[in-house]
Design a protein around this motif. Structure first.
Motif, PDB file in Angstrom:
ATOM      1  N   VAL A 177     -40.313   7.084  36.107  1.00  0.00           N
ATOM      2  CA  VAL A 177     -39.141   7.552  35.365  1.00  0.00           C
ATOM      3  C   VAL A 177     -38.243   6.356  35.071  1.00  0.00           C
ATOM      4  O   VAL A 177     -37.960   5.551  35.960  1.00  0.00           O
ATOM      5  CB  VAL A 177     -38.367   8.606  36.181  1.00  0.00           C
ATOM      6  CG1 VAL A 177     -37.094   9.025  35.446  1.00  0.00           C
ATOM      7  CG2 VAL A 177     -39.250   9.825  36.458  1.00  0.00           C
ATOM      8  N   TRP A 178     -37.799   6.247  33.814  1.00  0.00           N
ATOM      9  CA  TRP A 178     -36.949   5.131  33.404  1.00  0.00           C
ATOM     10  C   TRP A 178     -35.499   5.585  33.316  1.00  0.00           C
ATOM     11  O   TRP A 178     -35.195   6.634  32.748  1.00  0.00           O
ATOM     12  CB  TRP A 178     -37.403   4.613  32.038  1.00  0.00           C
ATOM     13  CG  TRP A 178     -36.813   3.267  31.715  1.00  0.00           C
ATOM     14  CD1 TRP A 178     -35.534   3.001  31.298  1.00  0.00           C
ATOM     15  CD2 TRP A 178     -37.478   2.000  31.842  1.00  0.00           C
ATOM     16  NE1 TRP A 178     -35.367   1.653  31.150  1.00  0.00           N
ATOM     17  CE2 TRP A 178     -36.532   1.011  31.474  1.00  0.00           C
ATOM     18  CE3 TRP A 178     -38.765   1.602  32.205  1.00  0.00           C
ATOM     19  CZ2 TRP A 178     -36.845  -0.358  31.458  1.00  0.00           C
ATOM     20  CZ3 TRP A 178     -39.075   0.258  32.195  1.00  0.00           C
ATOM     21  CH2 TRP A 178     -38.119  -0.707  31.821  1.00  0.00           C
ATOM     22  N   THR A 179     -34.581   4.785  33.869  1.00  0.00           N
ATOM     23  CA  THR A 179     -33.161   5.102  33.808  1.00  0.00           C
ATOM     24  C   THR A 179     -32.357   3.805  33.830  1.00  0.00           C
ATOM     25  O   THR A 179     -32.908   2.715  33.642  1.00  0.00           O
ATOM     26  CB  THR A 179     -32.767   6.049  34.958  1.00  0.00           C
ATOM     27  OG1 THR A 179     -31.428   6.527  34.750  1.00  0.00           O
ATOM     28  CG2 THR A 179     -32.872   5.366  36.314  1.00  0.00           C
ATOM     29  N   ALA A 180     -31.059   3.894  34.066  1.00  0.00           N
ATOM     30  CA  ALA A 180     -30.197   2.708  34.127  1.00  0.00           C
ATOM     31  C   ALA A 180     -30.049   2.228  35.567  1.00  0.00           C
ATOM     32  O   ALA A 180     -30.099   3.021  36.513  1.00  0.00           O
ATOM     33  CB  ALA A 180     -28.819   3.042  33.552  1.00  0.00           C
ATOM     34  N   GLY A 181     -29.825   0.928  35.715  1.00  0.00           N
ATOM     35  CA  GLY A 181     -29.612   0.376  37.046  1.00  0.00           C
ATOM     36  C   GLY A 181     -28.398   0.978  37.717  1.00  0.00           C
ATOM     37  O   GLY A 181     -28.393   1.233  38.932  1.00  0.00           O
ATOM     38  N   HIS A 182     -27.331   1.254  36.932  1.00  0.00           N
ATOM     39  CA  HIS A 182     -26.111   1.782  37.550  1.00  0.00           C
ATOM     40  C   HIS A 182     -26.243   3.248  37.958  1.00  0.00           C
ATOM     41  O   HIS A 182     -25.322   3.801  38.569  1.00  0.00           O
ATOM     42  CB  HIS A 182     -24.902   1.569  36.630  1.00  0.00           C
ATOM     43  CG  HIS A 182     -24.795   2.498  35.464  1.00  0.00           C
ATOM     44  ND1 HIS A 182     -25.154   2.143  34.181  1.00  0.00           N
ATOM     45  CD2 HIS A 182     -24.340   3.771  35.373  1.00  0.00           C
ATOM     46  CE1 HIS A 182     -24.915   3.146  33.357  1.00  0.00           C
ATOM     47  NE2 HIS A 182     -24.424   4.149  34.052  1.00  0.00           N
TER      48      HIS A 182
END
Length: 389
Positions: A177-182
């Motif tokens: 799953v791809w998301t944001a680091g924050h």
């Protein structure tokens, strides 16, 4: 009054994303109340903390039983794990109940105009706002790879957006799953967030808060809840990321490996689709349309409805010596963070090229990192880590 650019109509991107998931998803019987594939599987995912995780917690002076009974709520800076190698996220079965999901807030990353100090020579004119449009329902037929990330932070229960992506090491059986680091790590001021879980096609029928109070679990989480058992983000985000993105914004991406809370097949097998990731996207001037999908949660949105924006991308530089980011006009707010940005490939299929990272206080545009060698290394390493599992 500022002009609002209408959503680009009938773009190939929108059509490609919809077509990629039309034949996938739970049956109508599932939506009517039967258990989803992952929920119906044997309860073997959350009964206890696996031995390796328990040992890892003990290494840091944390009692595994106390952790599951509430010790995870202790955000003491001296014990808050922050290094890349220290990620732990034990499954606490039943923690993410529908009402707790609805209470989650957005980790909004907003920047004022004066925050930009980079080389304006590689920053294109600010785009006109593009009004975010609700995605067609049910989501499992129109944008099944898109979902919500839930997690706990010192500020409380939080929410982001994310996308299911392919795993070259496990073709057809991706759990990535791809998301944001924050959305997974606090950056230079803290450590890893806790109880990180992903729900694809959240609130499948786009129901209102009042309707959700009486909704079946399968309408809220049609494919079940998937817990992150490993997460990687960039070293730049960990060392430089800040409350408004900071110097880590151009590196604000993360890859999660997930597993179903209650056992079952892989995420891709269950949902029926995963998207390509393109680490060599064309220059902004050569892309006619780029789209961002997510669940905006900050006003005027409530985080329950999936939205999308499609615009011609531009470039944004926020500090000298850092990679230029993508930027598009979009009125989505916090909560859409981490949601995927897509272009249409030459084969007509969508590919993820970025994720929502930052936006202005006025919510007229969004910016996301351009994915290059660093992002590719994180993605490839995650696949290799789980290649034999």
């Amino acid at each position: 009054m500022r002009s609002v650019r209408p959503l680009l109509a009938a773009t190939g991107l929108v059509a490609a994303l919809a077509l990629s998931v039309t034949a996938c998803g739970p049956s109508e019987d599932d939506a009517a109340g039967k258990p989803s594939a992952s929920a119906a599987a044997g309860d073997n995912g959350g009964a206890g903390i696996p031995a390796d995780l328990a040992d890892k917690l003990k290494e840091h002076g944390v009692d595994p039983d106390k952790w599951k009974n509430g010790e995870w709520k202790n955000w003491d800076k001296d014990t808050w794990l922050r290094e890349a190698k220290d990620f732990v996220n034990p499954v606490i079965e039943g923690l993410w109940k529908p009402e707790r999901m609805m209470e989650a807030k957005s980790p909004q990353k907003t920047m004022a105009a004066g925050d930009f100090s980079g080389d304006q020579g590689v920053t294109d004119p600010e785009p006109r706002p593009v009004r975010a449009q609700p995605e067609d329902r049910p989501y499992h037929k129109n944008a099944a790879p898109v979902g919500k990330v839930f997690f706990d932070a010192p500020e409380g229960t939080m929410v982001c957006s994310a996308t299911i992506v392919k795993d070259p090491k496990n073709p057809g059986r991706s759990n990535l799953v791809w998301t944001a680091g924050h959305c997974v790590h606090a950056g230079q001021g803290g450590g890893w967030y806790r109880n990180i879980a992903f729900v694809p096609a959240y609130n499948d029928l786009g129901k209102s808060p009042a309707q959700l109070e009486k909704a079946q679990p399968q309408e809220i989480a049609p494919y079940g809840v998937y817990w992150a058992d490993w997460v990687s983000t960039s070293g730049e985000w960990i060392s430089e990321g800040g409350p408004t993105g900071g110097g880590g914004a151009p590196y604000d991406y993360a890859v999660m490996h997930v597993k179903p809370e209650r056992g079952g097949k892989s995420l891709e097998e269950t949902v029926g689709v995963a998207l390509d990731v393109d680490f060599d996207a064309p220059a902004a001037k050569d892309i006619s349309a780029m789209g961002a999908w997510g669940y905006p949660a900050a006003p005027p949105f409530d985080g329950l409805i999936m939205h999308k924006c499609v615009d011609r991308p531009g470039r944004l530089s926020i500090s000298p010596g850092t990679p230029t980011m993508w930027r598009i006009g979009c009125t989505m707010t916090g909560g859409s963070s981490g949601g995927g940005w897509f272009i249409t490939q030459s084969n007509g299929k969508p590919a993820l090229v970025s994720n929502t990272s930052i936006g202005p206080v006025t919510s007229g545009w969004l910016a996301g990192p351009r994915l290059g060698d660093g992002a590719k290394e994180i993605y490839t390493s995650m696949g290799e880590k789980f290649a034999s599992r």
